[in-house]
Design a protein around this motif. Structure first.
Motif, PDB file in Angstrom:
ATOM      1  N   TRP A   1      10.985 -41.481  22.657  1.00 23.52           N
ATOM      2  CA  TRP A   1      12.032 -40.675  23.292  1.00 23.52           C
ATOM      3  C   TRP A   1      11.714 -39.185  23.191  1.00 23.52           C
ATOM      4  O   TRP A   1      11.453 -38.664  22.104  1.00 23.52           O
ATOM      5  N   ILE A   2      11.797 -38.522  24.345  1.00 28.26           N
ATOM      6  CA  ILE A   2      11.537 -37.086  24.410  1.00 28.26           C
ATOM      7  C   ILE A   2      12.458 -36.319  23.472  1.00 28.26           C
ATOM      8  O   ILE A   2      12.033 -35.461  22.694  1.00 28.26           O
ATOM      9  N   LEU A   3      13.742 -36.616  23.548  1.00 31.01           N
ATOM     10  CA  LEU A   3      14.721 -35.831  22.799  1.00 31.01           C
ATOM     11  C   LEU A   3      14.562 -36.018  21.303  1.00 31.01           C
ATOM     12  O   LEU A   3      14.828 -35.086  20.520  1.00 31.01           O
ATOM     13  N   LEU A   4      14.114 -37.192  20.878  1.00 34.41           N
ATOM     14  CA  LEU A   4      13.913 -37.422  19.441  1.00 34.41           C
ATOM     15  C   LEU A   4      12.661 -36.728  18.945  1.00 34.41           C
ATOM     16  O   LEU A   4      12.606 -36.280  17.795  1.00 34.41           O
ATOM     17  N   SER A   5      11.647 -36.632  19.787  1.00 27.63           N
ATOM     18  CA  SER A   5      10.473 -35.850  19.419  1.00 27.63           C
ATOM     19  C   SER A   5      10.864 -34.386  19.227  1.00 27.63           C
ATOM     20  O   SER A   5      10.424 -33.724  18.277  1.00 27.63           O
ATOM     21  N   ALA A   6      11.718 -33.873  20.121  1.00 23.77           N
ATOM     22  CA  ALA A   6      12.182 -32.492  19.993  1.00 23.77           C
ATOM     23  C   ALA A   6      13.038 -32.305  18.747  1.00 23.77           C
ATOM     24  O   ALA A   6      12.949 -31.276  18.063  1.00 23.77           O
ATOM     25  N   LEU A   7      13.870 -33.298  18.437  1.00 28.11           N
ATOM     26  CA  LEU A   7      14.723 -33.200  17.250  1.00 28.11           C
ATOM     27  C   LEU A   7      13.896 -33.141  15.976  1.00 28.11           C
ATOM     28  O   LEU A   7      14.157 -32.311  15.089  1.00 28.11           O
ATOM     29  N   LEU A   8      12.894 -33.998  15.880  1.00 28.98           N
ATOM     30  CA  LEU A   8      12.043 -33.955  14.689  1.00 28.98           C
ATOM     31  C   LEU A   8      11.251 -32.650  14.653  1.00 28.98           C
ATOM     32  O   LEU A   8      11.118 -32.021  13.591  1.00 28.98           O
ATOM     33  N   GLY A   9      10.749 -32.207  15.804  1.00 31.18           N
ATOM     34  CA  GLY A   9      10.041 -30.937  15.851  1.00 31.18           C
ATOM     35  C   GLY A   9      10.912 -29.769  15.457  1.00 31.18           C
ATOM     36  O   GLY A   9      10.462 -28.841  14.752  1.00 31.18           O
ATOM     37  N   TRP A  10      12.158 -29.782  15.868  1.00 33.02           N
ATOM     38  CA  TRP A  10      13.135 -28.752  15.497  1.00 33.02           C
ATOM     39  C   TRP A  10      13.266 -28.696  13.984  1.00 33.02           C
ATOM     40  O   TRP A  10      13.258 -27.611  13.378  1.00 33.02           O
ATOM     41  N   ASN A  11      13.384 -29.860  13.367  1.00 32.21           N
ATOM     42  CA  ASN A  11      13.495 -29.907  11.915  1.00 32.21           C
ATOM     43  C   ASN A  11      12.227 -29.413  11.228  1.00 32.21           C
ATOM     44  O   ASN A  11      12.295 -28.711  10.216  1.00 32.21           O
ATOM     45  N   LEU A  12      11.063 -29.781  11.766  1.00 35.76           N
ATOM     46  CA  LEU A  12       9.822 -29.319  11.171  1.00 35.76           C
ATOM     47  C   LEU A  12       9.707 -27.799  11.264  1.00 35.76           C
ATOM     48  O   LEU A  12       9.276 -27.138  10.309  1.00 35.76           O
ATOM     49  N   ALA A  13      10.079 -27.254  12.412  1.00 39.20           N
ATOM     50  CA  ALA A  13      10.045 -25.798  12.565  1.00 39.20           C
ATOM     51  C   ALA A  13      10.966 -25.125  11.560  1.00 39.20           C
ATOM     52  O   ALA A  13      10.602 -24.129  10.922  1.00 39.20           O
ATOM     53  N   ALA A  14      12.165 -25.674  11.395  1.00 39.98           N
ATOM     54  CA  ALA A  14      13.128 -25.096  10.453  1.00 39.98           C
ATOM     55  C   ALA A  14      12.622 -25.192   9.018  1.00 39.98           C
ATOM     56  O   ALA A  14      12.942 -24.337   8.178  1.00 39.98           O
ATOM     57  N   ALA A  15      11.828 -26.223   8.730  1.00 33.49           N
ATOM     58  CA  ALA A  15      11.289 -26.415   7.384  1.00 33.49           C
ATOM     59  C   ALA A  15      10.009 -25.622   7.152  1.00 33.49           C
ATOM     60  O   ALA A  15       9.443 -25.673   6.054  1.00 33.49           O
ATOM     61  N   GLY A  16       9.540 -24.910   8.167  1.00 34.81           N
ATOM     62  CA  GLY A  16       8.344 -24.097   8.018  1.00 34.81           C
ATOM     63  C   GLY A  16       7.060 -24.755   8.468  1.00 34.81           C
ATOM     64  O   GLY A  16       5.985 -24.151   8.379  1.00 34.81           O
ATOM     65  N   ASP A  17       7.146 -25.989   8.964  1.00 35.13           N
ATOM     66  CA  ASP A  17       5.955 -26.692   9.437  1.00 35.13           C
ATOM     67  C   ASP A  17       5.778 -26.394  10.928  1.00 35.13           C
ATOM     68  O   ASP A  17       6.040 -27.244  11.785  1.00 35.13           O
ATOM     69  N   THR A  18       5.314 -25.203  11.244  1.00 32.45           N
ATOM     70  CA  THR A  18       5.194 -24.827  12.648  1.00 32.45           C
ATOM     71  C   THR A  18       4.086 -25.614  13.348  1.00 32.45           C
ATOM     72  O   THR A  18       4.190 -25.901  14.551  1.00 32.45           O
ATOM     73  N   ALA A  19       3.040 -25.981  12.639  1.00 33.37           N
ATOM     74  CA  ALA A  19       1.992 -26.789  13.249  1.00 33.37           C
ATOM     75  C   ALA A  19       2.550 -28.128  13.714  1.00 33.37           C
ATOM     76  O   ALA A  19       2.243 -28.602  14.819  1.00 33.37           O
ATOM     77  N   GLY A  20       3.389 -28.742  12.865  1.00 37.93           N
ATOM     78  CA  GLY A  20       4.022 -29.991  13.256  1.00 37.93           C
ATOM     79  C   GLY A  20       4.953 -29.819  14.439  1.00 37.93           C
ATOM     80  O   GLY A  20       5.010 -30.663  15.338  1.00 37.93           O
TER      81      GLY A  20
END
Length: 387
Positions: free
Chosen positions: A282-301
């Motif tokens: 799912w596109i939106l779930l990929s974005a949701l996990l990516g959003w969380n990774l960005a917030a956690a400092g994992d910008t590469a993820g």
């Protein structure tokens, strides 16, 4: 590729930002509703509070205050029209009665705010919490007076305080017999967001939600799909960001478990037993996990997920609901194709979530230096010389 994109790739990613805004605003109903998917047989003509609230967040981040405001105006009108219905439901609860599921507020509405005419898995409470979070976040971002949506806010708060702990269908319109952690997280996020702007005892209920999830919705250090199970769901990262139900070790363990069990090459599945269209990514779930990774400092993820999403766009730049890569149950795909046709494309929620993740990574107009700013009204996807 790891890390931020180069000039050419940045233009491609920005082109999908512009396209996402164009798709969402093109299909927005004149009354303000965001249709879930304008051409998909089962979704056509309906707007969900859950889908629309996340979509409005993406549009708000893009800087389109008018479009997001029109959506929130629509929700406010719809909920205000349900004032008597909610008062009657709450009165039943006070009398010790359990209202029938068929009398509860729906999860999706027609564009004129009515219930649907066809059967649906309608009793879901998460959208009301998600809308509270979305409208408060939009108002705070753009310094707007929240009183503009006061009537709808009060209806949503009263409804959630009365029914927050009742089992209902989850984000995927399944398993009405369970209390779902993502649903509880959405309600928690909405109640804590609205807390400074209401005299209702929302924080007391939020505390009860947090305690319940800690006691029954956490296994092996991570959140679970519903109370009492050990499995995870692709919607669980929302309990970290944006809803803030958990933090610290539990948040980290939840993101790890979702990525381990459901992330395949950047695309995220809903849950391991998913048979809908074969259980795609799912596109939106990929974005949701990516959003969380960005917030956690994992910008590469986070960049990994943004790139994966961009790779799933059609040649016209539309994002589907899901894609058939790494199907969990491929034997089930033909059944859904025969029943409902091809996968919903475009799905406005997918485009809204892409905008959110792009914003987290600094790709939306507000983040660009004046000298490099791209015209937000441009529809030119070939923007490599400007980015």
């Amino acid at each position: 590729m790891i890390g931020p994109p180069g000039r050419e790739e940045l233009g491609r990613l920005w082109g999908l930002v512009v396209r996402s805004h164009a798709v969402i605003t093109r299909y927005q109903d004149e009354g303000g509703a965001y249709p879930a998917a304008p051409t998909f047989s089962a979704y056509k003509g309906y707007a969900w509070l859950r889908d629309g609230s996340f979509t409005a967040e993406g549009i708000s981040r893009y800087g389109d205050v008018v479009s997001a405001g029109r959506f929130h105006d629509w929700v406010d009108r719809v909920l205000d029209s349900r004032r008597v219905q909610v008062d009657e439901l709450c009165a039943q609860v006070r009398r010790g009665e359990q209202p029938d599921e068929s009398r509860m507020l729906p999860t999706r509405f027609t564009f004129d705010g009515k219930d649907g005419s066809d059967p649906w898995w309608d009793f879901q409470t998460d959208g009301y919490g998600i809308w509270l979070w979305s409208v408060v976040t939009h108002a705070n971002r753009h310094n707007l007076d929240l009183e503009r949506w006061r009537n709808g806010i009060d209806v949503a708060v009263d409804y959630l305080l009365a029914f927050w702990d009742r089992p209902c269908y989850d984000w995927w319109e399944e398993h009405v017999e369970h209390r779902h952690v993502s649903t509880l997280g959405a309600i928690y996020g909405g109640l804590t967001a609205i807390a400074p702007y209401t005299t209702a005892p929302v924080l007391e209920t939020a505390d009860r939600i947090r305690a319940l999830v800690a006691a029954e919705g956490t296994q092996n250090g991570h959140l679970t799909k519903w109370l009492g199970t050990t499995t995870v769901d692709g919607s669980l990262p929302s309990c970290v960001v944006p809803f803030g139900l958990v933090s610290g070790d539990t948040a980290a363990a939840t993101l790890t478990a979702v990525a381990r069990d459901l992330d395949a090459d950047g695309g995220v599945h809903r849950f391991t037993a998913d048979v809908f269209y074969g259980g795609g990514q799912w596109i939106l779930l990929s974005a949701l996990l990516g959003w969380n990774l960005a917030a956690a400092g994992d910008t590469a993820g986070a960049w990994r997920h943004l790139r994966w999403i961009a790779d799933q766009a059609t040649p016209d730049g539309d994002l589907p609901e899901q894609v058939p890569h790494h199907l969990l149950h491929p034997e089930s795909r033909a059944e859904w194709l025969a029943r409902w046709g091809t996968v919903a494309t475009p799905l406005l929620w997918s485009h809204g979530m892409y905008l959110i993740l792009a914003d987290e990574l600094g790709l939306l107009p507000a983040h660009l230096p004046d000298s490099n700013r791209i015209d937000p009204n441009s529809t030119d996807p070939n923007l490599t010389d400007k980015a």
